[in-house]
Design an enzyme around this catalytic site. Structure first.
Site, PDB file in Angstrom:
ATOM      1  N   LYS A  60      -1.363   7.598 -12.425  1.00  0.00           N
ATOM      2  CA  LYS A  60      -0.668   8.607 -13.241  1.00  0.00           C
ATOM      3  C   LYS A  60       0.835   8.436 -13.092  1.00  0.00           C
ATOM      4  CE  LYS A  60       1.149  11.300  -9.884  1.00  0.00           C
ATOM      5  NZ  LYS A  60       2.467  11.189  -9.470  1.00  0.00           N
ATOM      6  N   GLY A 110       3.995   6.686  -5.705  1.00  0.00           N
ATOM      7  CA  GLY A 110       4.201   7.800  -6.636  1.00  0.00           C
ATOM      8  C   GLY A 110       3.286   7.724  -7.842  1.00  0.00           C
ATOM      9  N   LEU A 111       2.199   6.938  -7.716  1.00  0.00           N
ATOM     10  CA  LEU A 111       1.291   6.736  -8.852  1.00  0.00           C
ATOM     11  C   LEU A 111      -0.096   7.344  -8.585  1.00  0.00           C
ATOM     12  CD1 LEU A 111       2.242   3.013  -9.626  1.00  0.00           C
ATOM     13  CD2 LEU A 111       2.918   5.032 -10.937  1.00  0.00           C
ATOM     14  N   ASP A 166      -3.422  16.333  -6.267  1.00  0.00           N
ATOM     15  CA  ASP A 166      -3.462  15.504  -7.485  1.00  0.00           C
ATOM     16  C   ASP A 166      -4.888  15.132  -7.902  1.00  0.00           C
ATOM     17  OD1 ASP A 166      -0.741  15.415  -7.800  1.00  0.00           O
ATOM     18  OD2 ASP A 166      -0.481  13.386  -7.019  1.00  0.00           O
TER      19      ASP A 166
HETATM   20  P1  ATP Z   1       1.134  10.505  -4.828  1.00  0.00           P
HETATM   21  O1  ATP Z   1       1.673   9.985  -6.122  1.00  0.00           O
HETATM   22  O2  ATP Z   1      -0.119  11.337  -4.984  1.00  0.00           O
HETATM   23  O3  ATP Z   1       2.150  11.097  -3.910  1.00  0.00           O
HETATM   24  P2  ATP Z   1       1.163   7.861  -3.870  1.00  0.00           P
HETATM   25  O4  ATP Z   1       0.805   7.044  -5.063  1.00  0.00           O
HETATM   26  O5  ATP Z   1       2.606   7.965  -3.536  1.00  0.00           O
HETATM   27  O6  ATP Z   1       0.535   9.274  -4.039  1.00  0.00           O
HETATM   28  P3  ATP Z   1      -0.986   6.632  -2.409  1.00  0.00           P
HETATM   29  O7  ATP Z   1      -1.030   5.291  -3.068  1.00  0.00           O
HETATM   30  O8  ATP Z   1      -2.047   7.595  -2.754  1.00  0.00           O
HETATM   31  O9  ATP Z   1       0.441   7.311  -2.602  1.00  0.00           O
HETATM   32  O10 ATP Z   1      -0.941   6.341  -0.837  1.00  0.00           O
HETATM   33  C1  ATP Z   1      -0.431   7.260   0.088  1.00  0.00           C
HETATM   34  C2  ATP Z   1      -1.078   7.001   1.451  1.00  0.00           C
HETATM   35  O11 ATP Z   1      -2.469   7.293   1.357  1.00  0.00           O
HETATM   36  C3  ATP Z   1      -0.973   5.576   1.941  1.00  0.00           C
HETATM   37  O12 ATP Z   1      -0.302   5.615   3.165  1.00  0.00           O
HETATM   38  C4  ATP Z   1      -2.380   5.083   2.119  1.00  0.00           C
HETATM   39  O13 ATP Z   1      -2.588   4.409   3.346  1.00  0.00           O
HETATM   40  C5  ATP Z   1      -3.231   6.339   2.080  1.00  0.00           C
HETATM   41  N1  ATP Z   1      -4.503   6.142   1.326  1.00  0.00           N
HETATM   42  C6  ATP Z   1      -5.681   6.673   1.633  1.00  0.00           C
HETATM   43  N2  ATP Z   1      -6.634   6.303   0.765  1.00  0.00           N
HETATM   44  C7  ATP Z   1      -6.050   5.517  -0.146  1.00  0.00           C
HETATM   45  C8  ATP Z   1      -6.523   4.816  -1.291  1.00  0.00           C
HETATM   46  N3  ATP Z   1      -7.807   4.860  -1.667  1.00  0.00           N
HETATM   47  N4  ATP Z   1      -5.631   4.128  -2.009  1.00  0.00           N
HETATM   48  C9  ATP Z   1      -4.326   4.113  -1.633  1.00  0.00           C
HETATM   49  N5  ATP Z   1      -3.834   4.721  -0.555  1.00  0.00           N
HETATM   50  C10 ATP Z   1      -4.678   5.419   0.197  1.00  0.00           C
END
Ligand code: ATP
Length: 291
Positions: free
Chosen positions: A11, A98-99, A136
């Site tokens: 997203k 952030g995705l 989310d």
């Molecule tokens: P958001 O946009 O919701 O803040 P994000 O995209 O910044 O999330 P994610 O890619 O979800 O961040 O990863 C954040 C943390 O979650 C990472 O440190 C990762 O190790 C952990 N994590 C746990 N499960 C997963 C997964 N299935 N895929 C990616 N990261 C994961």
């Protein structure tokens, strides 16, 4: 059915407004969320019992720290199923970018197990389990275009947008979401993002005018600390993007471009060879384009 493959799309936030801090410590937010075509693929197979998770990206946690693992645990416990699952995550969404990569994997596991075992759980139940996993995750169950409020877990579905063509750039700088929110709090700013107006544009199906105050309240505080990210934003604009914004707490930036060809050109000519760069487009509710 022995196995199922479920798309788990990323997203972006077309708008991210911070309204304040609640008494429970969470931030009250208003978000315009949008599912995009960049996606992980999740394969779920029935097994005798237990949950086993593997992933193409060796840096991902494979036990309870993986949100997809916890999603499987929650739904299997909820229906008291003794059977288990093998989950394989083909990771294509950059991590901590952030995705909502983790959240979308978790949502895909809920959808996948519901279908694979023919559980026919009602949407309200899936949404409730999703909300326990993270703010989310409820949005990620259906995706499309939505207004998220509260701490981001309350969803109002919006009409699907006409396809927007995008370019995404992620320089691989990990930014902690709590850190970004703390920076915003310390800045003492009050948001003036006109989310109500932006919602009206989408709800009435008007053409989006990117000059009309679309924005992300976290962008300024993150850019202040990470000067190299400003360069990405400026470059994307200089290469012809109509609009550029940071997604979530970064460090991914998305650019809205005229058409797919314009996006391909930016991708091919992008100077930062270490950056993750991809073209993408907006997808509709339940992402029929990706199954
Ligand atoms: P958001 O946009 O919701 O803040 P994000 O995209 O910044 O999330 P994610 O890619 O979800 O961040 O990863 C954040 C943390 O979650 C990472 O440190 C990762 O190790 C952990 N994590 C746990 N499960 C997963 C997964 N299935 N895929 C990616 N990261 C994961």
């Amino acid at each position: 059915m022995k196995e199922i493959i479920v798309p788990a799309p990323a997203k972006i936030n077309l708008a991210l407004k911070i309204k304040g801090v609640r008494s429970d410590g969470y931030h009250e937010v208003e978000l315009i969320m949008q599912t995009i075509s960049l996606h992980d693929r999740i394969r779920i197979r029935k097994n005798e019992r237990g949950i086993k998770l593997t992933a193409s990206d060796p840096s991902l946690p494979v036990g309870q720290k993986n949100l997809a693992y916890r999603a499987a645990e929650e739904i299997l416990n909820f229906v008291n199923l003794t059977a288990g699952v093998d989950i394989y995550i083909e990771k294509r969404i950059p991590v901590a970018a952030g995705l909502a990569g983790g959240s979308t994997d978790a949502a895909a596991v809920l959808t996948g197990i519901n279908k694979l075992f023919g559980l026919s759980l009602a949407d309200e139940i899936l949404l409730e389990i999703a909300a326990r996993l993270g703010s989310d995750v409820p949005f990620c169950l259906h995706g499309g275009t939505a207004f998220a409020y509260g701490r981001g877990e309350k969803i109002r579905q919006l009409p699907d947008l006409n396809r927007l063509n995008l370019v995404l750039v992620n320089p691989g700088i990990p930014i902690s979401t709590p850190w970004a929110y703390a920076q915003y709090d310390q800045s003492g700013k009050a948001s003036n993002l006109p989310v109500d107006q932006l919602l009206q544009v989408i709800e009435e199906g008007k053409e989006i005018n990117w000059q009309e105050g679309w924005g992300n309240d976290l962008e300024e505080v993150v850019l202040r600390e990470y000067k190299e990210l400003s360069l990405i934003k400026e470059r994307l604009k200089a290469m012809g993007a109509k609009f550029v914004l940071m997604s979530g707490s970064g460090s991914t930036f998305f650019a809205v471009v005229e058409n797919q060809k314009a996006g391909e050109e930016i991708r091919a000519n992008w100077p930062g060879k270490k950056d993750f760069v991809t073209t993408a487009w907006t997808v509709k509710k339940d992402f029929p384009e990706l199954w």
